[in-house]
Write a protein that holds these residues in place. Structure first.
Motif, PDB file in Angstrom:
ATOM      1  N   LEU A 113      44.033  24.440  51.608  1.00 26.39           N
ATOM      2  CA  LEU A 113      43.689  24.396  50.316  1.00 26.39           C
ATOM      3  C   LEU A 113      43.029  25.780  49.813  1.00 26.39           C
ATOM      4  CD1 LEU A 113      43.694  23.103  47.355  1.00 26.39           C
ATOM      5  CD2 LEU A 113      41.645  21.769  48.363  1.00 26.39           C
ATOM      6  N   LEU A 114      42.300  26.247  50.540  1.00 24.01           N
ATOM      7  CA  LEU A 114      41.907  27.646  49.961  1.00 24.01           C
ATOM      8  C   LEU A 114      42.696  28.813  50.156  1.00 24.01           C
ATOM      9  CD1 LEU A 114      38.384  27.395  52.247  1.00 24.01           C
ATOM     10  CD2 LEU A 114      38.857  26.818  49.705  1.00 24.01           C
ATOM     11  N   GLU A 115      43.520  28.794  51.140  1.00 26.75           N
ATOM     12  CA  GLU A 115      44.655  29.757  51.001  1.00 26.75           C
ATOM     13  C   GLU A 115      45.427  29.774  49.697  1.00 26.75           C
ATOM     14  OE1 GLU A 115      45.040  32.410  53.023  1.00 26.75           O
ATOM     15  OE2 GLU A 115      43.929  31.948  54.651  1.00 26.75           O
ATOM     16  N   THR A 116      45.884  28.466  49.482  1.00 25.71           N
ATOM     17  CA  THR A 116      46.642  28.177  48.080  1.00 25.71           C
ATOM     18  C   THR A 116      45.825  28.821  47.082  1.00 25.71           C
ATOM     19  OG1 THR A 116      48.067  26.576  49.210  1.00 25.71           O
ATOM     20  CG2 THR A 116      47.900  26.573  46.768  1.00 25.71           C
ATOM     21  N   ALA A 117      44.428  28.236  46.885  1.00 24.18           N
ATOM     22  CA  ALA A 117      43.560  28.733  45.706  1.00 24.18           C
ATOM     23  C   ALA A 117      43.588  30.311  45.733  1.00 24.18           C
ATOM     24  CB  ALA A 117      42.256  28.155  46.000  1.00 24.18           C
ATOM     25  N   GLU A 118      43.744  30.934  46.605  1.00 28.21           N
ATOM     26  CA  GLU A 118      43.481  32.397  46.897  1.00 28.21           C
ATOM     27  C   GLU A 118      44.652  32.941  46.147  1.00 28.21           C
ATOM     28  OE1 GLU A 118      42.618  36.143  49.442  1.00 28.21           O
ATOM     29  OE2 GLU A 118      44.127  34.700  50.273  1.00 28.21           O
ATOM     30  N   ALA A 119      46.014  32.455  46.249  1.00 26.11           N
ATOM     31  CA  ALA A 119      47.063  32.831  45.879  1.00 26.11           C
ATOM     32  C   ALA A 119      47.170  32.556  44.279  1.00 26.11           C
ATOM     33  CB  ALA A 119      48.329  32.256  46.515  1.00 26.11           C
ATOM     34  N   VAL A 120      46.803  31.300  43.812  1.00 30.56           N
ATOM     35  CA  VAL A 120      46.810  31.183  42.484  1.00 30.56           C
ATOM     36  C   VAL A 120      45.764  31.772  41.716  1.00 30.56           C
ATOM     37  CG1 VAL A 120      46.492  29.203  40.849  1.00 30.56           C
ATOM     38  CG2 VAL A 120      47.773  28.770  42.852  1.00 30.56           C
ATOM     39  N   VAL A 121      44.644  31.894  42.460  1.00 24.74           N
ATOM     40  CA  VAL A 121      43.596  32.855  41.676  1.00 24.74           C
ATOM     41  C   VAL A 121      44.195  34.320  41.460  1.00 24.74           C
ATOM     42  CG1 VAL A 121      41.373  33.801  41.841  1.00 24.74           C
ATOM     43  CG2 VAL A 121      41.553  31.349  42.161  1.00 24.74           C
ATOM     44  N   ALA A 122      44.698  34.702  42.215  1.00 27.17           N
ATOM     45  CA  ALA A 122      44.957  36.197  42.252  1.00 27.17           C
ATOM     46  C   ALA A 122      46.185  36.327  41.477  1.00 27.17           C
ATOM     47  CB  ALA A 122      45.767  36.450  43.877  1.00 27.17           C
ATOM     48  N   GLU A 123      47.020  35.265  41.128  1.00 22.47           N
ATOM     49  CA  GLU A 123      48.075  35.714  40.143  1.00 22.47           C
ATOM     50  C   GLU A 123      47.573  35.364  38.303  1.00 22.47           C
ATOM     51  OE1 GLU A 123      52.524  33.849  39.169  1.00 22.47           O
ATOM     52  OE2 GLU A 123      51.192  32.986  40.441  1.00 22.47           O
ATOM     53  N   ASN A 124      46.570  34.745  38.589  1.00 17.89           N
ATOM     54  CA  ASN A 124      45.970  34.334  37.024  1.00 17.89           C
ATOM     55  C   ASN A 124      44.666  34.819  36.422  1.00 17.89           C
ATOM     56  OD1 ASN A 124      47.987  31.852  35.942  1.00 17.89           O
ATOM     57  ND2 ASN A 124      47.659  31.508  38.462  1.00 17.89           N
ATOM     58  N   VAL A 125      43.773  35.200  37.625  1.00 20.28           N
ATOM     59  CA  VAL A 125      42.661  35.902  37.063  1.00 20.28           C
ATOM     60  C   VAL A 125      42.143  36.972  38.036  1.00 20.28           C
ATOM     61  CG1 VAL A 125      41.697  33.863  35.981  1.00 20.28           C
ATOM     62  CG2 VAL A 125      41.154  34.289  38.459  1.00 20.28           C
ATOM     63  N   GLY A 126      42.691  37.151  39.354  1.00 17.13           N
ATOM     64  CA  GLY A 126      42.500  38.293  40.239  1.00 17.13           C
ATOM     65  C   GLY A 126      41.483  37.730  40.885  1.00 17.13           C
ATOM     66  N   VAL A 127      41.645  38.245  42.244  1.00 12.97           N
ATOM     67  CA  VAL A 127      40.465  38.091  43.338  1.00 12.97           C
ATOM     68  C   VAL A 127      39.548  39.095  43.122  1.00 12.97           C
ATOM     69  CG1 VAL A 127      39.747  37.589  45.818  1.00 12.97           C
ATOM     70  CG2 VAL A 127      41.828  36.641  44.755  1.00 12.97           C
ATOM     71  N   PRO A 128      38.161  38.874  42.832  1.00 11.50           N
ATOM     72  CA  PRO A 128      37.379  40.191  42.860  1.00 11.50           C
ATOM     73  C   PRO A 128      37.082  40.684  44.059  1.00 11.50           C
ATOM     74  CG  PRO A 128      36.307  37.994  42.471  1.00 11.50           C
ATOM     75  CD  PRO A 128      37.222  37.858  42.430  1.00 11.50           C
ATOM     76  N   GLU A 129      36.443  41.692  44.115  1.00 14.54           N
ATOM     77  CA  GLU A 129      36.337  42.526  45.425  1.00 14.54           C
ATOM     78  C   GLU A 129      34.873  41.902  45.899  1.00 14.54           C
ATOM     79  OE1 GLU A 129      36.371  44.904  48.859  1.00 14.54           O
ATOM     80  OE2 GLU A 129      38.066  44.609  47.187  1.00 14.54           O
ATOM     81  N   ARG A 130      33.955  41.497  45.040  1.00 16.75           N
ATOM     82  CA  ARG A 130      32.779  40.827  45.131  1.00 16.75           C
ATOM     83  C   ARG A 130      32.826  39.822  44.297  1.00 16.75           C
ATOM     84  NH1 ARG A 130      28.423  43.840  47.435  1.00 16.75           N
ATOM     85  NH2 ARG A 130      27.048  43.096  45.991  1.00 16.75           N
ATOM     86  N   GLY A 131      32.297  38.435  44.940  1.00 17.77           N
ATOM     87  CA  GLY A 131      32.229  37.292  43.964  1.00 17.77           C
ATOM     88  C   GLY A 131      31.078  37.228  43.255  1.00 17.77           C
ATOM     89  N   TYR A 132      30.962  36.238  42.533  1.00 15.26           N
ATOM     90  CA  TYR A 132      29.660  36.231  41.624  1.00 15.26           C
ATOM     91  C   TYR A 132      28.515  35.725  42.358  1.00 15.26           C
ATOM     92  CZ  TYR A 132      30.637  30.874  41.204  1.00 15.26           C
ATOM     93  OH  TYR A 132      30.931  29.689  41.330  1.00 15.26           O
ATOM     94  N   LEU A 133      28.663  35.562  43.561  1.00 17.86           N
ATOM     95  CA  LEU A 133      27.400  35.122  44.302  1.00 17.86           C
ATOM     96  C   LEU A 133      26.978  36.292  45.175  1.00 17.86           C
ATOM     97  CD1 LEU A 133      28.018  31.570  45.833  1.00 17.86           C
ATOM     98  CD2 LEU A 133      26.513  32.246  43.790  1.00 17.86           C
ATOM     99  N   ALA A 134      27.778  37.319  44.912  1.00 19.13           N
ATOM    100  CA  ALA A 134      27.320  38.434  46.003  1.00 19.13           C
ATOM    101  C   ALA A 134      26.272  39.325  45.483  1.00 19.13           C
ATOM    102  CB  ALA A 134      28.330  39.477  45.966  1.00 19.13           C
TER     103      ALA A 134
END
Length: 319
Positions: free
Chosen positions: A298-319
């Motif tokens: 599920l997390l792998e699928t989420a990464e792909a969908v996030v990448a296509e629609n908002v982009g995966v940040p280099e550093r997340g908001y918890l960093a």
């Protein structure tokens, strides 16, 4: 009314509600989200016990989580009328004990969880709720849980009451909104995912959305609204179609998970990617209300969908 409402996730750590994590999540989406449903279905409102519900209410006193300018409704999602009234009483005692920073807009109430409930029983349920609640009411159509369906004529009767201000439909059938009946001042918001632009007025029948995907995809949802308002319908449609396809993929994978609920699991997975960025695999998988952790698929699928629609940040908001 803002056109984008979001039922915020409830986050957990070591079997307990993680209020600091919820506050961080709220801060991360604040640029796009100003209207929040606390303890909705996506936030485990059906499953959280009274102590957990009190913990969630406590966030309303934290200006870092719910600052001025935020509008909040609270889900009072319970199986029977008496249990809904008990939860409304809990909200009332909490609000009577002191002020909150956000604007309190009322409570969200489903029909009773009863497959045999007819329209008279549903009306009787809401009559008791309306008598007990001092605040506005959002009527919530969720037959996936309640096993009964509120008919268009029933909402038309309820809409005559001044406390009924919103109707959320997560059924996906849209029978109430497309019935052609007059619901007066009641704002109709769609809770089912997909077809975002298609269902939005003036082409569609909804004034706005109350979407679980606002937990991770608020930016494209807000952009669809902006493009539509600017008359750029072709661009809005393209974005709506792309997001709809991605969300369908994410929810299909979430439906395979045998614990918690798909709304929570799908959005918890996407939020995990945004929270930790490219380093999400090094962070513990997110925890659900039952203590289980989301599976890698599920997390792998989420990464792909996030990448296509908002982009995966280099550093997340918890960093």
């Amino acid at each position: 009314m803002d056109q984008l409402w979001v039922p915020i996730l409830t986050h957990y750590r070591d079997g307990a509600i993680d209020t600091a994590r919820i506050a961080a999540h709220l801060a991360a989406i604040r640029g796009e989200v100003r209207s929040i449903l606390l303890a909705g279905s996506t936030g485990d409102g059906w499953a959280v016990d009274d102590a957990g519900f009190e913990t969630l209410l406590g966030l309303l006193r934290d200006p870092a989580a719910f600052p001025a300018g935020t509008t909040v409704m609270v889900g009072t999602l319970r199986d029977t009328t008496d249990n809904v009234l008990a939860r409304i009483g809990q909200v009332r005692r909490f609000l009577d004990a002191g002020p909150i920073a956000a604007t309190f807009a009322g409570v969200t109430v489903c029909p009773p969880v009863d497959a045999d409930a007819d329209q008279a029983a549903i009306l009787a349920h809401y009559d008791r709720v309306l008598e007990a609640s001092p605040w506005p009411i959002s009527v919530y159509q969720l037959p996936q849980i309640t096993k009964c369906v509120l008919a268009p004529e029933t909402l038309q009767q309820l809409s005559a009451h001044p406390k009924v201000v919103m109707f959320k439909d997560s059924s996906g059938a849209d029978a109430v909104a497309t019935s052609g009946r007059d619901f007066g001042k009641v704002e109709l918001v769609r809770g089912a995912e997909g077809g975002y632009l298609d269902h939005l007025a003036p082409q569609g029948r909804y004034h706005g959305w109350l979407l679980s995907t606002g937990n991770a995809f608020a930016r494209p949802l807000r952009e669809i609204l902006r493009l539509a308002a600017a008359g750029e319908r072709t661009a809005a449609q393209a974005l709506s179609d792309r997001l709809s396809a991605g969300v369908a993929t994410l929810f299909a994978e979430a439906a395979k998970v045998p614990f918690s609920n798909a709304f929570s699991n799908a959005n918890r997975a996407a939020d995990h990617i945004l929270a930790h960025g490219c380093g999400w695999r090094r962070a513990p998988a997110p925890e659900t209300i039952g203590g289980e952790r989301l599976p890698p698929a599920l997390l792998e699928t989420a990464e792909a969908v996030v990448a296509e629609n908002v982009g995966v940040p280099e550093r997340g908001y918890l960093a």
